[in-house]
Design an enzyme around this catalytic site. Structure first.
Site, PDB file in Angstrom:
ATOM      1  N   HIS A 156       0.863  -1.183   0.000  1.00 21.65           N
ATOM      2  CA  HIS A 156       0.000   0.000   0.000  1.00 21.65           C
ATOM      3  C   HIS A 156       0.897   1.229   0.000  1.00 21.65           C
ATOM      4  CE1 HIS A 156      -3.728   2.274   0.767  1.00 21.65           C
ATOM      5  NE2 HIS A 156      -2.913   3.096   1.402  1.00 21.65           N
ATOM      6  N   CYS A 157       0.733   2.081  -0.988  1.00 24.66           N
ATOM      7  CA  CYS A 157       1.586   3.261  -1.136  1.00 24.66           C
ATOM      8  C   CYS A 157       0.813   4.510  -0.711  1.00 24.66           C
ATOM      9  CB  CYS A 157       2.055   3.413  -2.582  1.00 24.66           C
ATOM     10  SG  CYS A 157       3.103   4.867  -2.840  1.00 24.66           S
ATOM     11  N   PRO A 158       1.218   5.179   0.368  1.00 20.85           N
ATOM     12  CA  PRO A 158       0.500   6.387   0.788  1.00 20.85           C
ATOM     13  C   PRO A 158       0.649   7.539  -0.184  1.00 20.85           C
ATOM     14  CG  PRO A 158       2.503   6.104   2.080  1.00 20.85           C
ATOM     15  CD  PRO A 158       2.352   4.864   1.262  1.00 20.85           C
ATOM     16  N   ASN A 209      -2.038   7.012  -2.452  1.00 22.87           N
ATOM     17  CA  ASN A 209      -3.254   6.785  -1.664  1.00 22.87           C
ATOM     18  C   ASN A 209      -4.030   5.562  -2.151  1.00 22.87           C
ATOM     19  OD1 ASN A 209      -5.109   7.231   0.371  1.00 22.87           O
ATOM     20  ND2 ASN A 209      -6.294   8.733  -0.791  1.00 22.87           N
ATOM     21  N   THR A 210      -3.311   4.548  -2.554  1.00 23.87           N
ATOM     22  CA  THR A 210      -3.912   3.272  -2.914  1.00 23.87           C
ATOM     23  C   THR A 210      -2.809   2.236  -2.961  1.00 23.87           C
ATOM     24  OG1 THR A 210      -5.402   2.154  -4.468  1.00 23.87           O
ATOM     25  CG2 THR A 210      -3.668   3.508  -5.423  1.00 23.87           C
TER      26      THR A 210
END
Length: 387
Positions: free
Chosen positions: A120-122, A125-126
Site C-alpha cells: 500500500h503506497c500512501p 493513496n492506494t
C-alpha cells in the site's frame, strides 16, 4: 474486473498525494523559472531543447503518477468465489466474505482484496498492484530523471545568482536574478530534488527487481518461508510458479496499451506448476502458523499507543518497525500470539461468538509484558483454529 479508472478526485485529498504533488510542482516551477533566465529557450536551439526535455520529464511523471493513482491496482469483487471447485485451494477473506484470487491479498487500508498486491503506497493513496504496477514503476523512473535534470539547471542558476555582479559585466551572458524568497525556494528545491533522486531511485531499483523476477514484496516473504520450511517427500522442492524468465516477466507488466496481460485471476505459470501452487503453499504455512500459536491471557491493560512510555523505556524505544496496527487490551482478554519480538508480540484477540458475528478479527501488536502464557487450557480450541 475490467481495466478502468476506479479512483476519484477525492483520492487526491490525502496527505500522501498532496505532499507528492507539492514536491513535483515546487521543483518544476522553480526549475522553469531558473531555466528561462539561465538558458533562455527563445535565444537558442539548445535552450529550447533543454526546456522541452525537462517539461517532457514533468509530463511523463505526472501522467504515470495519476494513472497509478486513479486506475488503481484492481480489486477482487466482494464475495467472489471461483466458478469451479477451486475454492478448496484458495484462502477465504473474512473481511470481503469471499475467496482470495491467486496472488491477491487483503489490504486493511483499502479494505479490499487487491490483485497481485505489492504494497500500500500512501503517496498515491492506494495499493500498488496488478493494474497500476507498470505505471507506478514508470513514475519511479521518470521522477528521478526529471530531478537530475532539474539539478543541472538549479545548481548553475544558484551559482550565477550568487555571482550576479560578475556576470552582469560580461556581454551577451544571460543573467540569473533571484529575490530572497526565490533564492530560498530554489535552495529548497535543490534539497527536494536530491531527496527524490535518492529515495525514489532506491524504490525504483527495488520495484524493477520485483518485476524482473515477477514477484511482489509479499510473495518474496512467502518464498523465503517456503524455502526454509521442512517439506515432506510427497511435496518435493518448492518452485515459484510465476518466474517466466526476465524478458517475459517484463512483458507481463509493460505493454503498449498499459494494460497488463493477465486478468488478475488466471496467471501464466512455469512448467510443473499450476494456478494454485503458491496458494497451497500459503495454506501450508498458515497451518504451521496455527500449530505454533501460543494462547495468552492479558494481565495488564494496553491502550494501543504507539510509544507506551508507561510500559517501560525498553518497550517504548523498541517498537516494531511496521505500519501494522496495535490493539487495545483489557485484563482478562485472551490473545493468540503468532509472532514475537523481544518486547512486543503480535496476535489475534479471541472473541466471543456474539462478538464474532458483529466484527471480524482484531489483530495487531502489543507489549509482551501485558500478557502471560496459558500453559494448559483446552478452552476456546475452535478460536485457535479460526485465527
Amino acid at each position: 474486473m475490467g481495466y478502468q479508472v476506479v479512483g476519484t478526485w477525492r483520492q487526491v485529498l490525502h496527505w500522501g498525494p498532496l505532499i507528492a504533488l507539492s514536491v513535483i510542482f515546487t521543483i518544476s516551477i522553480m526549475t522553469v523559472k531558473c531555466g528561462l533566465m539561465w538558458w533562455p529557450p527563445t535565444q537558442s536551439w539548445g535552450g529550447a531543447l533543454n526546456m522541452t526535455v525537462f517539461l517532457t520529464w514533468v509530463l511523463l511523471t505526472l501522467f504515470n503518477y495519476f494513472n497509478a493513482m486513479f486506475r488503481g491496482p484492481g480489486f477482487v469483487p466482494l464475495e467472489w468465489k471461483p466458478s469451479n471447485d477451486a475454492a478448496k485451494y484458495l484462502q477465504f477473506c473474512d473481511f470481503c466474505n469471499g475467496c482470495k484470487a491467486p496472488r491477491s491479498h487483503h489490504c486493511r487500508k483499502c479494505d479490499r482484496c487487491v490483485m497481485k498486491m505489492d504494497h500500500h503506497c500512501p503517496w498515491i493513496n492506494t495499493c500498488c498492484g496488478h493494474f497500476n504496477h507498470g505505471f507506478f514503476v514508470w513514475f519511479l523512473l521518470f521522477a528521478p530523471c526529471g530531478c537530475i535534470h532539474a539539478l543541472c539547471i538549479l545548481i548553475p542558476s544558484i551559482y550565477r545568482a550568487v555571482n550576479f555582479h560578475y556576470y552582469y559585466r560580461l556581454p551577451n551572458e544571460p543573467l540569473v536574478y533571484l529575490s530572497v524568497p526565490a533564492f530560498v525556494l530554489t535552495m529548497f528545491s535543490v534539497g527536494l530534488a536530491i531527496g527524490v533522486v535518492i529515495a525514489v531511485g532506491m524504490l525504483f531499483y527495488m520495484q524493477i527487481k520485483s518485476v524482473l523476477k515477477n514477484e511482489t514484496a509479499i510473495e518474496s516473504w512467502i518464498i523465503d518461508k517456503a524455502l526454509d520450511r521442512e517439506r515432506s517427500d510427497d511435496e518435493g522442492p518448492f518452485i515459484y510458479p510465476y518466474h517466466l524468465g526476465w524478458r517475459r516477466n517484463l512483458k507481463e507488466v509493460f505493454t503498449r496499451t498499459g494494460k497488463p496481460r493477465s486478468d488478475g485471476f488466471v496467471w501464466p505459470v512455469v512448467e510443473g506448476c499450476n494456478q494454485y501452487t503458491l496458494t497451497l503453499e500459503q495454506l501450508y504455512q498458515k497451518m504451521e502458523k496455527r500449530e505454533r500459536t501460543i494462547q495468552c491471557v492479558v494481565v495488564e491493560s494496553y491502550s494501543g499507543q504507539l510509544f507506551p512510555c508507561t510500559k517501560g523505556c525498553k518497550v517504548a524505544c523498541c517498537v516494531p518497525c511496521t505500519d501494522e496496527p496495535r490493539i487495545t487490551l483489557t485484563p482478562g482478554d485472551r490473545v493468540l500470539v503468532t509472532r514475537w519480538k523481544k518486547h512486543w508480540l503480535y496476535g489475534t484477540k479471541m472473541l466471543s461468538p456474539k462478538e464474532r458475528q458483529e466484527k471480524c478479527r482484531i489483530r495487531g501488536w502489543f507489549p509482551r509484558k501485558c500478557v502471560k502464557e496459558i500453559v494448559d487450557d483446552n478452552d476456546n480450541v475452535n478460536e485457535k483454529k479460526d485465527a
